[in-house]
Scaffold this motif. Sequence first.
Motif, PDB file in Angstrom:
ATOM      1  N   ILE A  78       0.837  -1.201   0.000  1.00 56.91           N
ATOM      2  CA  ILE A  78       0.000   0.000   0.000  1.00 56.91           C
ATOM      3  C   ILE A  78       0.868   1.245   0.000  1.00 56.91           C
ATOM      4  O   ILE A  78       0.640   2.178  -0.777  1.00 56.91           O
ATOM      5  N   ILE A  79       1.887   1.279   0.844  1.00 56.30           N
ATOM      6  CA  ILE A  79       2.785   2.438   0.884  1.00 56.30           C
ATOM      7  C   ILE A  79       3.439   2.649  -0.472  1.00 56.30           C
ATOM      8  O   ILE A  79       3.478   3.759  -1.000  1.00 56.30           O
ATOM      9  N   ARG A  80       3.944   1.574  -1.052  1.00 52.70           N
ATOM     10  CA  ARG A  80       4.633   1.688  -2.330  1.00 52.70           C
ATOM     11  C   ARG A  80       3.687   2.163  -3.438  1.00 52.70           C
ATOM     12  O   ARG A  80       4.019   3.055  -4.206  1.00 52.70           O
ATOM     13  N   THR A  81       2.508   1.595  -3.490  1.00 55.33           N
ATOM     14  CA  THR A  81       1.584   1.928  -4.570  1.00 55.33           C
ATOM     15  C   THR A  81       1.033   3.338  -4.432  1.00 55.33           C
ATOM     16  O   THR A  81       0.988   4.091  -5.403  1.00 55.33           O
ATOM     17  N   VAL A  82       0.624   3.711  -3.234  1.00 56.38           N
ATOM     18  CA  VAL A  82      -0.019   5.007  -3.042  1.00 56.38           C
ATOM     19  C   VAL A  82       0.972   6.158  -3.156  1.00 56.38           C
ATOM     20  O   VAL A  82       0.662   7.191  -3.719  1.00 56.38           O
ATOM     21  N   THR A  83       2.183   5.984  -2.633  1.00 54.73           N
ATOM     22  CA  THR A  83       3.124   7.106  -2.618  1.00 54.73           C
ATOM     23  C   THR A  83       4.060   7.147  -3.812  1.00 54.73           C
ATOM     24  O   THR A  83       4.459   8.226  -4.235  1.00 54.73           O
ATOM     25  N   LEU A  84       4.413   6.004  -4.357  1.00 57.22           N
ATOM     26  CA  LEU A  84       5.443   6.002  -5.390  1.00 57.22           C
ATOM     27  C   LEU A  84       4.882   5.999  -6.809  1.00 57.22           C
ATOM     28  O   LEU A  84       5.324   6.760  -7.653  1.00 57.22           O
ATOM     29  N   GLU A  85       3.938   5.126  -7.073  1.00 57.71           N
ATOM     30  CA  GLU A  85       3.420   5.015  -8.439  1.00 57.71           C
ATOM     31  C   GLU A  85       1.910   4.814  -8.412  1.00 57.71           C
ATOM     32  O   GLU A  85       1.420   3.709  -8.625  1.00 57.71           O
ATOM     33  N   PRO A  86       1.145   5.889  -8.163  1.00 59.40           N
ATOM     34  CA  PRO A  86      -0.306   5.744  -8.051  1.00 59.40           C
ATOM     35  C   PRO A  86      -1.022   5.712  -9.410  1.00 59.40           C
ATOM     36  O   PRO A  86      -1.967   6.453  -9.640  1.00 59.40           O
ATOM     37  N   THR A  87      -0.581   4.846 -10.304  1.00 59.77           N
ATOM     38  CA  THR A  87      -1.249   4.706 -11.594  1.00 59.77           C
ATOM     39  C   THR A  87      -2.409   3.723 -11.460  1.00 59.77           C
ATOM     40  O   THR A  87      -2.477   2.938 -10.519  1.00 59.77           O
ATOM     41  N   PHE A  88      -3.323   3.779 -12.421  1.00 58.93           N
ATOM     42  CA  PHE A  88      -4.474   2.882 -12.386  1.00 58.93           C
ATOM     43  C   PHE A  88      -4.032   1.420 -12.413  1.00 58.93           C
ATOM     44  O   PHE A  88      -4.581   0.591 -11.688  1.00 58.93           O
ATOM     45  N   GLU A  89      -3.037   1.108 -13.229  1.00 61.43           N
ATOM     46  CA  GLU A  89      -2.550  -0.268 -13.322  1.00 61.43           C
ATOM     47  C   GLU A  89      -1.969  -0.751 -11.996  1.00 61.43           C
ATOM     48  O   GLU A  89      -2.209  -1.876 -11.570  1.00 61.43           O
ATOM     49  N   ASN A  90      -1.193   0.110 -11.339  1.00 61.20           N
ATOM     50  CA  ASN A  90      -0.587  -0.269 -10.058  1.00 61.20           C
ATOM     51  C   ASN A  90      -1.633  -0.412  -8.956  1.00 61.20           C
ATOM     52  O   ASN A  90      -1.533  -1.305  -8.116  1.00 61.20           O
ATOM     53  N   VAL A  91      -2.630   0.471  -8.956  1.00 57.61           N
ATOM     54  CA  VAL A  91      -3.701   0.366  -7.963  1.00 57.61           C
ATOM     55  C   VAL A  91      -4.507  -0.908  -8.205  1.00 57.61           C
ATOM     56  O   VAL A  91      -4.876  -1.607  -7.257  1.00 57.61           O
ATOM     57  N   ALA A  92      -4.749  -1.249  -9.463  1.00 57.71           N
ATOM     58  CA  ALA A  92      -5.463  -2.498  -9.781  1.00 57.71           C
ATOM     59  C   ALA A  92      -4.638  -3.714  -9.355  1.00 57.71           C
ATOM     60  O   ALA A  92      -5.183  -4.674  -8.794  1.00 57.71           O
ATOM     61  N   ALA A  93      -3.332  -3.670  -9.595  1.00 58.47           N
ATOM     62  CA  ALA A  93      -2.464  -4.769  -9.164  1.00 58.47           C
ATOM     63  C   ALA A  93      -2.455  -4.872  -7.638  1.00 58.47           C
ATOM     64  O   ALA A  93      -2.480  -5.973  -7.085  1.00 58.47           O
ATOM     65  N   LEU A  94      -2.435  -3.720  -6.955  1.00 53.54           N
ATOM     66  CA  LEU A  94      -2.498  -3.721  -5.496  1.00 53.54           C
ATOM     67  C   LEU A  94      -3.804  -4.357  -5.028  1.00 53.54           C
ATOM     68  O   LEU A  94      -3.809  -5.170  -4.102  1.00 53.54           O
ATOM     69  N   GLY A  95      -4.910  -3.997  -5.674  1.00 48.10           N
ATOM     70  CA  GLY A  95      -6.196  -4.591  -5.314  1.00 48.10           C
ATOM     71  C   GLY A  95      -6.183  -6.097  -5.463  1.00 48.10           C
ATOM     72  O   GLY A  95      -6.676  -6.824  -4.598  1.00 48.10           O
ATOM     73  N   LEU A  96      -5.596  -6.582  -6.548  1.00 42.01           N
ATOM     74  CA  LEU A  96      -5.508  -8.027  -6.765  1.00 42.01           C
ATOM     75  C   LEU A  96      -4.629  -8.685  -5.698  1.00 42.01           C
ATOM     76  O   LEU A  96      -4.986  -9.736  -5.166  1.00 42.01           O
ATOM     77  N   LEU A  97      -3.502  -8.061  -5.384  1.00 40.19           N
ATOM     78  CA  LEU A  97      -2.623  -8.593  -4.327  1.00 40.19           C
ATOM     79  C   LEU A  97      -3.335  -8.647  -2.982  1.00 40.19           C
ATOM     80  O   LEU A  97      -3.215  -9.627  -2.245  1.00 40.19           O
ATOM     81  N   VAL A  98      -4.078  -7.595  -2.656  1.00 38.90           N
ATOM     82  CA  VAL A  98      -4.794  -7.559  -1.387  1.00 38.90           C
ATOM     83  C   VAL A  98      -5.858  -8.661  -1.356  1.00 38.90           C
ATOM     84  O   VAL A  98      -6.022  -9.341  -0.340  1.00 38.90           O
ATOM     85  N   ILE A  99      -6.541  -8.878  -2.462  1.00 36.69           N
ATOM     86  CA  ILE A  99      -7.548  -9.943  -2.525  1.00 36.69           C
ATOM     87  C   ILE A  99      -6.892 -11.308  -2.315  1.00 36.69           C
ATOM     88  O   ILE A  99      -7.374 -12.132  -1.524  1.00 36.69           O
ATOM     89  N   VAL A 100      -5.797 -11.567  -3.012  1.00 39.56           N
ATOM     90  CA  VAL A 100      -5.110 -12.857  -2.883  1.00 39.56           C
ATOM     91  C   VAL A 100      -4.590 -13.044  -1.457  1.00 39.56           C
ATOM     92  O   VAL A 100      -4.774 -14.108  -0.846  1.00 39.56           O
ATOM     93  N   ARG A 101      -3.963 -12.028  -0.906  1.00 38.69           N
ATOM     94  CA  ARG A 101      -3.410 -12.151   0.446  1.00 38.69           C
ATOM     95  C   ARG A 101      -4.513 -12.248   1.493  1.00 38.69           C
ATOM     96  O   ARG A 101      -4.351 -12.931   2.509  1.00 38.69           O
ATOM     97  N   THR A 102      -5.633 -11.581   1.258  1.00 39.24           N
ATOM     98  CA  THR A 102      -6.772 -11.712   2.173  1.00 39.24           C
ATOM     99  C   THR A 102      -7.310 -13.137   2.140  1.00 39.24           C
ATOM    100  O   THR A 102      -7.601 -13.728   3.190  1.00 39.24           O
ATOM    101  N   PHE A 103      -7.428 -13.712   0.950  1.00 34.34           N
ATOM    102  CA  PHE A 103      -7.869 -15.102   0.832  1.00 34.34           C
ATOM    103  C   PHE A 103      -6.896 -16.037   1.561  1.00 34.34           C
ATOM    104  O   PHE A 103      -7.317 -16.952   2.262  1.00 34.34           O
ATOM    105  N   LEU A 104      -5.603 -15.796   1.389  1.00 36.20           N
ATOM    106  CA  LEU A 104      -4.605 -16.604   2.106  1.00 36.20           C
ATOM    107  C   LEU A 104      -4.757 -16.454   3.625  1.00 36.20           C
ATOM    108  O   LEU A 104      -4.687 -17.440   4.363  1.00 36.20           O
TER     109      LEU A 104
END
Length: 132
Positions: A78-104
């Motif tokens: 979240i820190i990396r995505t929001v502060t360093l590269e807040p592009t739509f693609e990176n935010v979407a990738a972050l969302g996917l990572l959060v979903i996968v890690r939440t499932f785990l």
Amino acid sequence: MLEEAEGLTIGHWELAQNVSEWIEFLAIFVIAVSVVIAVIIGVRTAFVVGPVAGIEAVKQQVGRGLLLGLDLLIAADIIRTVTLEPTFENVAALGLLVIVRTFLSWSIVVELRGRWPWQLEQRTSGEDKVEK
């Protein structure tokens, strides 16, 4: 490149990059240490109580370490995505990572507690009595 603001260019915040890398390092350290501690606890429990209890102790300790490590990794992402590269693609990738890690995380909770995180703990009839 985005606009410069008071000497800092958004997307090049060295502090945010360093913080996210240290949090990732901490997550790896937490997971590794929890595995070492789990083995020690498991061996000790296996000798005192029995091998089945030892294996269960290892599973419990590793599971707790993995849950904490996953939470730390999500924070770093979240820190990396929001502060360093807040592009739509990176935010979407972050969302996917959060979903996968939440499932785990949910899967680990099910393994540790035998129920989904949102389910109430089942109590035996003796636990429901209120002492006066």
